[in-house]
Design a protein around this motif. Structure first.
Motif, PDB file in Angstrom:
ATOM      1  N   LEU A  22     -53.968 -18.073   6.403  1.00  0.00           N
ATOM      2  CA  LEU A  22     -54.205 -17.930   7.924  1.00  0.00           C
ATOM      3  C   LEU A  22     -55.604 -18.497   8.414  1.00  0.00           C
ATOM      4  O   LEU A  22     -56.280 -17.345   8.190  1.00  0.00           O
ATOM      5  CB  LEU A  22     -53.706 -16.637   8.355  1.00  0.00           C
ATOM      6  CG  LEU A  22     -53.677 -16.355   9.788  1.00  0.00           C
ATOM      7  CD1 LEU A  22     -53.171 -17.387  10.725  1.00  0.00           C
ATOM      8  CD2 LEU A  22     -53.451 -14.937  10.210  1.00  0.00           C
ATOM      9  N   LEU A  23     -55.543 -19.463   9.113  1.00  0.00           N
ATOM     10  CA  LEU A  23     -57.119 -19.888   9.673  1.00  0.00           C
ATOM     11  C   LEU A  23     -57.265 -19.428  10.877  1.00  0.00           C
ATOM     12  O   LEU A  23     -56.328 -19.504  11.822  1.00  0.00           O
ATOM     13  CB  LEU A  23     -57.163 -21.318   9.566  1.00  0.00           C
ATOM     14  CG  LEU A  23     -58.511 -22.273  10.068  1.00  0.00           C
ATOM     15  CD1 LEU A  23     -59.381 -21.660   9.075  1.00  0.00           C
ATOM     16  CD2 LEU A  23     -58.330 -23.487  10.391  1.00  0.00           C
ATOM     17  N   HIS A  89     -51.384 -21.392   8.042  1.00  0.00           N
ATOM     18  CA  HIS A  89     -50.984 -21.172   9.619  1.00  0.00           C
ATOM     19  C   HIS A  89     -52.524 -21.150  10.327  1.00  0.00           C
ATOM     20  O   HIS A  89     -53.565 -20.933   9.657  1.00  0.00           O
ATOM     21  CB  HIS A  89     -50.621 -19.589   9.425  1.00  0.00           C
ATOM     22  CG  HIS A  89     -49.234 -19.377   8.680  1.00  0.00           C
ATOM     23  ND1 HIS A  89     -48.038 -20.070   8.816  1.00  0.00           N
ATOM     24  CD2 HIS A  89     -48.980 -18.799   7.883  1.00  0.00           C
ATOM     25  CE1 HIS A  89     -47.040 -19.737   8.071  1.00  0.00           C
ATOM     26  NE2 HIS A  89     -47.690 -18.668   7.545  1.00  0.00           N
ATOM     27  N   VAL A  90     -52.130 -21.229  11.514  1.00  0.00           N
ATOM     28  CA  VAL A  90     -53.607 -21.491  12.239  1.00  0.00           C
ATOM     29  C   VAL A  90     -53.378 -20.383  13.500  1.00  0.00           C
ATOM     30  O   VAL A  90     -52.327 -20.451  14.220  1.00  0.00           O
ATOM     31  CB  VAL A  90     -53.842 -22.801  12.743  1.00  0.00           C
ATOM     32  CG1 VAL A  90     -55.027 -22.884  13.754  1.00  0.00           C
ATOM     33  CG2 VAL A  90     -54.090 -23.836  11.507  1.00  0.00           C
ATOM     34  N   ILE A  99     -59.008 -25.578  20.324  1.00  0.00           N
ATOM     35  CA  ILE A  99     -59.079 -26.381  18.720  1.00  0.00           C
ATOM     36  C   ILE A  99     -57.832 -26.474  17.980  1.00  0.00           C
ATOM     37  O   ILE A  99     -57.609 -27.468  17.573  1.00  0.00           O
ATOM     38  CB  ILE A  99     -60.291 -25.574  18.143  1.00  0.00           C
ATOM     39  CG1 ILE A  99     -61.518 -25.692  18.842  1.00  0.00           C
ATOM     40  CG2 ILE A  99     -60.333 -26.458  16.581  1.00  0.00           C
ATOM     41  CD1 ILE A  99     -62.523 -25.096  18.368  1.00  0.00           C
ATOM     42  N   ALA A 100     -57.258 -25.207  17.940  1.00  0.00           N
ATOM     43  CA  ALA A 100     -55.843 -25.194  17.304  1.00  0.00           C
ATOM     44  C   ALA A 100     -54.971 -26.240  17.616  1.00  0.00           C
ATOM     45  O   ALA A 100     -54.074 -26.793  17.051  1.00  0.00           O
ATOM     46  CB  ALA A 100     -55.278 -23.885  17.376  1.00  0.00           C
ATOM     47  N   ASP A 109     -49.529 -32.026   8.991  1.00  0.00           N
ATOM     48  CA  ASP A 109     -49.315 -32.076   7.732  1.00  0.00           C
ATOM     49  C   ASP A 109     -49.923 -30.678   7.182  1.00  0.00           C
ATOM     50  O   ASP A 109     -49.786 -30.344   6.054  1.00  0.00           O
ATOM     51  CB  ASP A 109     -49.470 -33.202   6.805  1.00  0.00           C
ATOM     52  CG  ASP A 109     -48.736 -34.377   7.145  1.00  0.00           C
ATOM     53  OD1 ASP A 109     -47.339 -33.927   7.866  1.00  0.00           O
ATOM     54  OD2 ASP A 109     -48.815 -35.613   6.778  1.00  0.00           O
ATOM     55  N   LYS A 110     -51.373 -30.427   7.752  1.00  0.00           N
ATOM     56  CA  LYS A 110     -51.927 -29.331   7.313  1.00  0.00           C
ATOM     57  C   LYS A 110     -51.735 -28.162   8.004  1.00  0.00           C
ATOM     58  O   LYS A 110     -52.251 -27.005   7.455  1.00  0.00           O
ATOM     59  CB  LYS A 110     -53.423 -29.369   7.658  1.00  0.00           C
ATOM     60  CG  LYS A 110     -54.047 -30.753   6.754  1.00  0.00           C
ATOM     61  CD  LYS A 110     -55.566 -30.920   7.101  1.00  0.00           C
ATOM     62  CE  LYS A 110     -56.366 -32.087   6.616  1.00  0.00           C
ATOM     63  NZ  LYS A 110     -56.366 -31.938   4.825  1.00  0.00           N
ATOM     64  N   LEU A 111     -50.844 -28.116   8.961  1.00  0.00           N
ATOM     65  CA  LEU A 111     -50.266 -27.090   9.658  1.00  0.00           C
ATOM     66  C   LEU A 111     -48.817 -26.161   9.212  1.00  0.00           C
ATOM     67  O   LEU A 111     -48.050 -27.225   9.222  1.00  0.00           O
ATOM     68  CB  LEU A 111     -50.512 -27.315  11.076  1.00  0.00           C
ATOM     69  CG  LEU A 111     -49.942 -26.165  12.089  1.00  0.00           C
ATOM     70  CD1 LEU A 111     -50.828 -25.025  11.943  1.00  0.00           C
ATOM     71  CD2 LEU A 111     -49.964 -26.779  13.513  1.00  0.00           C
ATOM     72  N   ASP A 112     -48.868 -25.043   9.167  1.00  0.00           N
ATOM     73  CA  ASP A 112     -47.571 -24.327   8.908  1.00  0.00           C
ATOM     74  C   ASP A 112     -46.917 -23.947  10.324  1.00  0.00           C
ATOM     75  O   ASP A 112     -46.614 -24.622  11.097  1.00  0.00           O
ATOM     76  CB  ASP A 112     -47.705 -23.229   7.876  1.00  0.00           C
ATOM     77  CG  ASP A 112     -46.174 -22.783   7.290  1.00  0.00           C
ATOM     78  OD1 ASP A 112     -45.352 -22.963   8.160  1.00  0.00           O
ATOM     79  OD2 ASP A 112     -46.081 -22.179   6.268  1.00  0.00           O
TER      80      ASP A 112
END
Length: 251
Positions: A22-23, A89-90, A99-100, A109-112
């Motif tokens: 989780l970023l 997750h972000v 930014i998100a 593709d980098k995001l859940d």
């Protein structure tokens, strides 16, 4: 605290907990310390948190040039790449939520799952609030309700004393402000594919709650949750409520 090179930046970051990544992206001027301890501790029971300082804030490098919110999304994606984390997750708050949004649009593709807290689309579809406290240092009144300040003033003053030295100042703050001022996803929010949770406090004077209505209406798979008696700093003042909403959403 650790540092890793991403492009021409040395990004200051911290990893806490174990589980799916989780970023967490903090807002204007702030450093990773401004999350406080309560919310990260709760989330880290179930997730691997990646907290970091944006460019021009905290202990991350200062920028050598003007930049955009999309450039800051590139920083976040580059941090995940450097840490060899393919997908996360972000959760972004305030400018971090901007930014998100750009991260979700550029790096699907980098995001859940996506969590947007007390943020806005920018542009003509947004209602702008009061950020004067960022400039003159009256952060408590900007972030919290009068009732919360009255009941927790001593702890808040200690917290501010610990975090304020790492806030953006001078030209660094001006560069962040300029980036945030040009953020505009009014027409591109429908392109966000991720399942999204939109969070706001009902008494936010910095980024009024109507902005969250816009985000929830324009993002196809979005759900809105309004936190009662909470202002812009709800992730600190209402950490338990915030944690429960996020954990329920991610699980």
């Amino acid at each position: 605290m650790l540092k890793i090179t991403v492009g021409d930046l040395d990004i200051n970051y911290q990893i806490q907990g174990k589980g799916p990544p989780l970023l967490m992206i903090i807002g204007l001027s702030f450093s990773l310390l401004d999350w406080g301890k309560k919310l990260p501790d709760r989330l880290a029971q179930n997730y691997q948190l990646i907290l970091f300082d944006n460019r021009d804030a905290g202990q991350t490098s200062q920028s050598t040039r003007p930049y955009s919110i999309t450039d800051m999304a590139d920083d976040a994606a580059g941090l995940l790449d450097a840490l060899k984390i393919p997908k996360a997750h972000v959760f972004g708050v305030s400018m971090g939520g901007a930014i998100a949004q750009q991260f979700a649009l550029k790096y699907p593709d980098k995001l859940d799952k996506l969590i947007l807290g007390c943020t806005m689309a920018g542009g003509s579809c947004s209602q702008y609030g009061d950020i004067s406290g960022v400039m003159d240092g009256n952060l408590l009144e900007l972030l919290f309700t009068p009732e919360f300040i009255k009941s927790d003033r001593a702890a808040l003053e200690v917290f501010l004393k610990e975090t304020a030295p790492f806030h953006s100042k001078g030209e660094a703050l001006q560069r962040q402000l300029q980036a945030f001022a040009t953020h505009n996803t009014c027409d591109t929010l429908p392109n966000i594919k991720a399942t999204t949770l939109v969070l706001t406090g009902d008494r936010d004077i910095v980024i009024p709650p109507t902005n969250s209505n816009v985000l929830a209406a324009k993002i196809p798979k979005a759900k809105l949750e309004v936190i009662a008696d909470a202002a812009h700093g709800f992730s600190y003042s209402h950490a338990d409520t915030t944690a429960k909403l996020i954990l329920d959403f991610l699980q």
